[in-house]
Scaffold this motif. Structure first.
Motif, mmCIF file in Angstrom:
data_model
loop_
_atom_site.group_PDB
_atom_site.id
_atom_site.type_symbol
_atom_site.label_atom_id
_atom_site.label_comp_id
_atom_site.label_asym_id
_atom_site.label_seq_id
_atom_site.Cartn_x
_atom_site.Cartn_y
_atom_site.Cartn_z
ATOM 1 N N ASP A 2 11.538 5.249 -2.274
ATOM 2 C CA ASP A 2 11.709 6.246 -3.327
ATOM 3 C C ASP A 2 10.800 7.457 -3.116
ATOM 4 O O ASP A 2 11.136 8.576 -3.527
ATOM 5 C CB ASP A 2 11.428 5.615 -4.696
ATOM 6 C CG ASP A 2 11.984 6.432 -5.851
ATOM 7 O OD1 ASP A 2 13.212 6.655 -5.879
ATOM 8 O OD2 ASP A 2 11.187 6.872 -6.701
ATOM 9 N N LEU A 3 9.656 7.235 -2.457
ATOM 10 C CA LEU A 3 8.744 8.346 -2.146
ATOM 11 C C LEU A 3 9.212 9.150 -0.922
ATOM 12 O O LEU A 3 8.598 10.160 -0.574
ATOM 13 C CB LEU A 3 7.328 7.833 -1.880
ATOM 14 C CG LEU A 3 6.563 7.244 -3.066
ATOM 15 C CD1 LEU A 3 5.164 6.829 -2.628
ATOM 16 C CD2 LEU A 3 6.475 8.220 -4.229
ATOM 17 N N GLY A 4 10.274 8.661 -0.284
ATOM 18 C CA GLY A 4 10.831 9.391 0.855
ATOM 19 C C GLY A 4 10.394 8.898 2.214
ATOM 20 O O GLY A 4 10.627 9.575 3.224
ATOM 21 N N VAL A 5 9.760 7.722 2.279
ATOM 22 C CA VAL A 5 9.313 7.185 3.558
ATOM 23 C C VAL A 5 10.517 6.796 4.415
ATOM 24 O O VAL A 5 11.404 6.074 3.965
ATOM 25 C CB VAL A 5 8.393 5.971 3.353
ATOM 26 C CG1 VAL A 5 8.072 5.297 4.693
ATOM 27 C CG2 VAL A 5 7.108 6.390 2.657
ATOM 28 N N ARG A 6 10.515 7.266 5.656
ATOM 29 C CA ARG A 6 11.594 6.974 6.591
ATOM 30 C C ARG A 6 11.131 5.956 7.639
ATOM 31 O O ARG A 6 9.920 5.757 7.818
ATOM 32 C CB ARG A 6 12.047 8.266 7.285
ATOM 33 C CG ARG A 6 12.623 9.300 6.322
ATOM 34 C CD ARG A 6 13.217 10.498 7.071
ATOM 35 N NE ARG A 6 12.202 11.221 7.822
ATOM 36 C CZ ARG A 6 11.453 12.189 7.322
ATOM 37 N NH1 ARG A 6 11.601 12.557 6.062
ATOM 38 N NH2 ARG A 6 10.557 12.809 8.085
#
Length: 629
Positions: A68-72
């Motif tokens: 959700d924090l955008g970690v890929r």
């Protein structure tokens, strides 16, 4: 194909897969125990537990929160915290979202923390408390990639003026975000796990170098998956074990214990507070525990110091029992390798039985009374200390590995252990000794390289997979490895004689109950010298007996009586050494060596170049004036 080969060759592709496998196998079994301070703030801790299913719920919430924090996938998330249950859950959360954990010791200063965050291009920092948050905040302008800091201690997750919106959040908040994400997209985490490749980066561990900046070691999922299966196949840990885990999880030794736990499924009690070890052991009552040699040295020296304080008959009984323990261990180990049975002659066995009632049983009780085995790693254990504990019924299985080899390349094989060696290679790991004595390793646990340092990588990693450890060793006919020294630490005197300083230092630690750290010096010199740091509690107790109560540690160390005391132990060690190995002169240091001053690594290894640089004047003083040969 043997069962062991099949177990290893058919290993899952990722740590996340092994985690899921364990949860499915034993969902309601207790996975972890951890301390909970009493509500009153006084008295002993309570201990709570998490089942594998409960652990998975939290791990998935953390993983979904990071998504959700955008970690890929393969983006780095740094973890700066002490050994605690949240460290393990966060690490598995990172791996289950496809990220790569970058470890930072909580004792690392702000500048080096910023270097690791920057060099690793970490997107998120999971920080233990306000102190770790402050390190990142002080260097935020230099960390454009750092999008968020997640703080384990909720009360410390307080934004400051100038923080970007949402830059600081608590672990509890991250888990709440993850729960909401899973409500909206139930497959969010499972999709990431299914996409994981065995060659995908799992962990980036920065070595605590003796000089310059640390190097980032790249370890893929397959390295840890192999480790989990190889340790299971070795029989080192049993499903019925209770492990006491206190080692720093930022270190590769601690990390491998959390991964092997997944394959075995035993209970792990987690508490990294070193000052609580003595208090925790009778509560946890572990059957299995890993430690570094310094812990065993401290226990041994503590027992010896108590016997000396008691004096008289008690001192004589301890000294007698210590010799019986060593003799019994050597004889019974030799007999086991010849006959498969730990036996000793009747007379020695009878003495051992008496010594057990008087001395050994009390030592085992201090460890909780249920200890089946200890594993010792990170540096060499003095053989005489190993024999002492072996004879006392505390079986120390020495092992060997490096950060670059995912920690555990060799380990002693259970009952067949041989003190003074690091055992045999784990199944699937190859070993050979180079012409100059260097130990070379090859196998699935070897790193893929140093992050951003291709030249450094090619210095140690050959194109055909052989890794140069930098350690000198010898292989016995039946495959047991003995490490004799670091290749770069071998001393060659000006007379052309080679000296292994670690061997001399280990012997000194056995005979001197007052020593904390010792460094033998002598490269390109015509004789060897030593810098000696003493254990403060033991020394100050002795000082009071000598009428030095009220004096500071530094004053006691400088007193001629202290110098005379230690000189006696130096002479005792020298009696058992070759002439060119003997310590001709020594100096007592005004304080003990420690991590804070950069003289020891976080795993308590001696940083020789640092100590020699800091105490250069003392070293030169020992070589000025007179000549010795």
């Amino acid at each position: 194909m043997t069962e062991t080969q099949a177990l290893i060759e058919n290993r899952p592709p990722s740590v996340a897969s092994i985690f899921l496998e364990r949860v499915e196998l034993t969902p309601d079994a207790v996975a972890y125990r951890y301390p909970v301070p009493p509500a009153s703030g006084e008295g002993p801790d309570d201990w709570a537990g998490l089942t594998w299913r409960q652990s998975a719920d939290r791990v998935f919430a953390i993983a979904a929160g990071l998504i959700d924090l955008g970690v890929r996938p393969e983006e780095r998330i740094s973890l700066a915290a002490s050994t605690r249950i949240e460290w393990i859950l966060a690490d598995f959360g990172v791996l289950c979202c496809g990220g790569a954990t970058t470890t930072i010791y909580p004792s690392t200063n702000a500048d080096e923390t910023a270097f690791i965050l920057s060099d690793s291009e970490s997107r998120v920092l999971i920080a233990e408390d306000a102190a770790q948050l402050a390190k990142a905040r002080a260097h935020r302008a230099e960390l454009p990639d750092l999008a968020h800091v997640v703080v384990l201690e909720e009360a410390d997750a307080v934004p400051a003026a100038g923080d970007p919106e949402g830059w600081v959040l608590s672990l509890a908040e991250l888990e709440r975000r993850g729960a909401k994400r899973l409500e909206a997209d139930p497959d969010a985490v499972m999709d990431r796990i299914k996409a994981l490749r065995s060659d995908q980066l799992a962990t980036l561990i920065y070595t605590s170098g003796t000089t310059g900046r640390p190097k980032g070691v790249l370890l893929p999922h397959d390295a840890w998956s192999y480790m989990a299966r190889a340790i299971l196949a070795s029989g080192l840990v049993l499903p019925t074990d209770v492990q006491y885990l206190w080692l720093p999880l930022a270190h590769v030794f601690g990390k491998v214990l959390t991964v092997s736990h997944l394959s075995t499924g035993h209970i792990t009690a987690v508490d990294g507070r070193v000052d609580k070890i003595i208090e925790n052991l009778p509560v946890v009552r572990p059957t299995y525990m890993a430690a570094v040699p310094r812990i065993f040295e401290k226990v041994y020296n503590g027992v010896a110091a108590k016997a000396r304080e008691a004096g008289g008959a008690k001192l004589k009984i301890f000294q007698w029992a210590a010799e019986v323990a060593r003799e019994y261990a050597k004889v019974s180990q030799d007999n086991y390798h010849r006959t498969g049975s730990r036996t000793a002659p009747f007379g020695l066995s009878a003495k051992h039985k008496v010594a057990d009632a008087l001395v050994y049983s009390k030592i085992r009780a201090a460890f909780g009374g249920q200890l089946r085995a200890c594993v010792s790693g990170a540096s060499a254990l003095a053989p005489d200390i190993g024999y002492f504990f072996s004879g006392a019924g505390i079986h120390i299985l020495e092992g060997y590995g490096l950060t670059e080899t995912s920690a555990a390349s060799f380990v002693n094989p259970g009952e067949a252990y041989r003190t003074g060696t690091v055992g045999k290679p784990l199944p699937g790991t190859e070993v050979r000794i180079a012409d100059d004595g260097e130990v070379l390793l090859r196998g699935p646990a070897i790193m893929t390289g140093y992050h951003g340092l291709p030249e450094k990588t090619t210095e140690v990693l050959e194109s055909d997979g052989w890794f140069h450890t930098g350690d000198i060793g010898e292989l016995s006919a039946d495959g047991f490895l003995r490490i004799t020294d670091r290749k770069k630490d071998l001393i060659k005197t000006s007379g052309g004689k080679y000296v292994a300083p670690a061997e001399v230092e280990g012997q000194f630690k056995v005979v001197c109950p007052f020593v904390s750290n010792v460094l033998v010096h002598g490269a390109d010199r015509n004789y060897c010298t030593a810098l000696i740091a003493l254990d403060e509690p033991t020394l100050m107790t002795w000082a009071e007996e000598q009428g030095m109560a009220g004096k500071s540690y530094a004053e006691v160390v400088a007193d001629p009586r202290t110098v005379e005391l230690i000189e006696g132990y130096v002479k005792q060690v020298n009696d058992g050494l070759q002439r060119w190995q003997t310590i001709k002169k020594f100096r007592l240091l005004p304080r003990d060596l420690d991590v804070e001053h950069g003289e020891l690594t976080p795993s308590l290894k001696l940083k020789r170049p640092v100590v020699e640089r800091l105490y250069k004047d003392l070293i030169e003083e020992m070589y000025s004036g007179t000549r010795e040969s």
